[in-house]
Design an enzyme around this catalytic site. Structure first.
Site, PDB file in Angstrom:
ATOM      1  N   ASP A 142       9.426   3.022   0.170  1.00 36.20           N
ATOM      2  CA  ASP A 142       7.975   3.509   0.301  1.00 36.20           C
ATOM      3  C   ASP A 142       8.585   3.148   2.313  1.00 36.20           C
ATOM      4  OD1 ASP A 142       6.214   4.944   1.940  1.00 36.20           O
ATOM      5  OD2 ASP A 142       4.766   3.841   0.583  1.00 36.20           O
ATOM      6  N   TYR A 176       0.930  -1.423   0.170  1.00 34.18           N
ATOM      7  CA  TYR A 176       0.500   0.248  -0.227  1.00 34.18           C
ATOM      8  C   TYR A 176       1.078   1.448  -0.012  1.00 34.18           C
ATOM      9  CZ  TYR A 176      -3.576   3.569   1.814  1.00 34.18           C
ATOM     10  OH  TYR A 176      -4.149   4.532   1.811  1.00 34.18           O
ATOM     11  N   LYS A 196       4.405   9.223   9.019  1.00 35.10           N
ATOM     12  CA  LYS A 196       3.832   8.236  10.052  1.00 35.10           C
ATOM     13  C   LYS A 196       4.798   8.604  11.501  1.00 35.10           C
ATOM     14  CE  LYS A 196       0.363   4.888   8.457  1.00 35.10           C
ATOM     15  NZ  LYS A 196       1.114   4.302   6.866  1.00 35.10           N
TER      16      LYS A 196
HETATM   17  C1  LIG Z   1       0.397   4.662   5.731  1.00 35.00           C
HETATM   18  C2  LIG Z   1       1.721   4.148   4.415  1.00 35.00           C
HETATM   19  C3  LIG Z   1       0.749   5.100   3.386  1.00 35.00           C
HETATM   20  C4  LIG Z   1      -0.522   6.302   3.395  1.00 35.00           C
HETATM   21  O1  LIG Z   1      -0.036   7.433   4.382  1.00 35.00           O
HETATM   22  P1  LIG Z   1      -0.936   7.967   4.884  1.00 35.00           P
HETATM   23  O2  LIG Z   1       0.100   9.398   5.608  1.00 35.00           O
HETATM   24  O3  LIG Z   1      -2.236   7.563   5.175  1.00 35.00           O
HETATM   25  O4  LIG Z   1      -1.771   9.425   3.594  1.00 35.00           O
HETATM   26  C5  LIG Z   1       2.228   5.184   2.598  1.00 35.00           C
HETATM   27  N1  LIG Z   1       2.721   4.314   2.406  1.00 35.00           N
HETATM   28  C6  LIG Z   1       3.058   3.145   3.209  1.00 35.00           C
HETATM   29  C7  LIG Z   1       3.671   2.189   3.096  1.00 35.00           C
HETATM   30  C8  LIG Z   1       2.089   3.441   4.761  1.00 35.00           C
HETATM   31  O5  LIG Z   1       2.151   2.783   5.672  1.00 35.00           O
END
Ligand SMILES: *Cc1c(COP(=O)(O)O)cnc(C)c1O
Length: 428
Positions: A238, A143, A266
């Site tokens: 990511d 994701y 995060k």
């Molecule tokens: C949470 C997450 C996102 C998206 O971040 P948001 O602040 O919710 O938009 C993207 N990549 C990874 C790996 C994530 O865990």
């Protein structure tokens, strides 16, 4: 006792679709009514009925030092007094850039945005602008936020609701997104052999945390690094979830692999809306106004949000922070494994730094397909037994769990007591 969770959620559902502002919160896959949270302190949260829970969600990752940490709250209060936003350069932004580039060597230049979604969306645009190519490779179950081009066979909420791709995304927008199997180096190699000169970027969660927890094999990431270098594609790690969660240098530090661009979020916001993307200087120079790739944000680098992030990053940078967090997290997983074994359950688990995965299947999964073999019904019953006993884990079998520095022996013991009862009820 003025209002119940039920009443509160009904009120929410009247005006907010499914009563929530992000889908997994609705308890759609586990069933039942989500408690409405009133406050948090350290490892614990309380709902509007006053019920206390030990929290292993941590706002889905950011709260690595626990809820309402005094130093974080004081930093936010001090920043707020000076003004909430300026839309002009501030010192907090420079401090954040200095911290991020200082701690993560692959990040030479960095831009701060307001969410992980913005970070990955901008990183993809940047990679396309830099290479002059359009195709990107992502992996099933990973994701990367909810930008259109990345919402193909995605993980997290997209997975929980059995719709790994979203309606409303024109096929033209995802036509350039190639989706491959996670941890399948041969498939990756074959794709590069066929289309290498058209591939702008590979984006990957180096430790996947949105299809439960699946670790990349070192060989998979090494192959990816070599192929991207050979074919001139941008390698994007990511690390929105893993950054400052699995260690001070993120997953790239653990694997010893240098991506070209890293996305963060995060933990770097400490519970406030912050994301970032950064990497090689020559790539980052392509961003407007230095270069032709546009990216902007009214609230990007917001000083109050950054105050929370900076305070959090200072705390996680203290000597021994990750050693201690990792020890607590593996103690949690070891304890649960022991209890499940005593109850003769097909159950496995693993942890990295302050994140963990629990699976209702024998053996730790290494692929998306293996994650999908877990017993979702058993997970749902386990989830509710735990919640009833005051232990809040993520309301989905496809999410990683999080431990904070505020979790200690007392929290672990209470968790084990609850798990013993929960597993015994699952028997038969
Ligand atoms: C949470 C997450 C996102 C998206 O971040 P948001 O602040 O919710 O938009 C993207 N990549 C990874 C790996 C994530 O865990």
């Amino acid at each position: 006792m003025s209002i119940s969770n039920q009443q509160m959620f009904e009120r929410a559902c009247q005006l907010i679709p499914a009563g929530v502002n992000s889908p997994v919160r609705a308890f759609g896959s586990v069933g039942g009514t989500p408690p409405t949270i009133a406050r948090g302190a350290g490892a614990r949260i309380w709902d509007v009925e006053g019920t206390e829970y030990i929290d292993y969600v941590g706002s889905w990752g950011p709260l690595i030092v626990g809820h309402a940490h005094l130093q974080v709250v004081q930093a936010v209060q001090a920043a707020a007094k000076l003004g909430l936003s300026f839309g002009a350069p501030t010192e907090a932004e420079v401090e954040m850039a200095e911290l991020l580039t200082g701690l993560v060597p692959s990040v030479e230049k960095v831009r701060v945005v307001s969410s992980g979604t913005e970070a990955t969306m901008s990183a993809i645009r940047l990679a396309r602008g830099f290479t002059g190519r359009y195709k990107i490779i992502k992996f099933e179950g990973c994701y990367h936020g909810h930008a259109d081009a990345l919402l193909v066979k995605a993980g997290s909420g997209a997975l929980t609701f059995g719709r790994p791709s979203s309606a409303g995304v024109p096929p033209e927008v995802t036509a350039h997104t190639l989706v491959l199997d996670y941890n399948d180096s041969e498939m990756l190699e074959a794709t590069f052999n066929e289309k290498g000169s058209e591939i702008a970027a590979v984006i990957v969660e180096p430790i996947a945390g949105n299809m439960n927890l699946v670790k990349a094999t070192p060989e998979f990431l090494q192959t990816m690094r070599a192929l991207c270098t050979h074919h001139g594609a941008v390698l994007i790690f990511d690390e929105v979830m893993t950054g400052f969660r699995v260690g001070l240098q993120g997953a790239q530090g653990l694997f010893g692999i240098t991506p070209d661009v890293t996305t963060l979020g995060k933990v770097i916001g400490g519970g406030m809306p912050v994301g970032a993307f950064g990497g090689r200087s020559d790539i980052m120079q392509k961003i407007a106004p230095l270069g032709p790739v546009y990216q902007a944000g009214t609230l990007s680098g917001n000083p109050v949000a950054l105050a929370a992030g900076l305070a959090t990053l200072k705390l996680v940078s203290e000597p021994g922070f990750f050693e201690s967090l990792s020890a607590t997290t593996s103690q949690l997983v070891d304890g649960l494994l022991r209890i499940a074994r005593e109850a003769n359950q097909d159950f496995s688990g693993q942890s990295v730094g302050g994140m963990f995965g629990l699976y209702f299947r024998a053996g730790v999964p290494q692929s998306f397909a293996q994650v999908m073999q877990a017993d979702a019904d058993k997970f749902n019953r386990f989830f509710h037994h735990m919640l009833d006993a005051g232990i809040a884990i993520a309301p989905s079998a496809f999410e990683a769990g999080f431990v904070s520095a505020a979790h200690g022996q007392g929290e672990l013991e209470r968790t084990f007591d609850a798990a013993r009862k929960a597993f015994s009820r699952l028997q038969g």
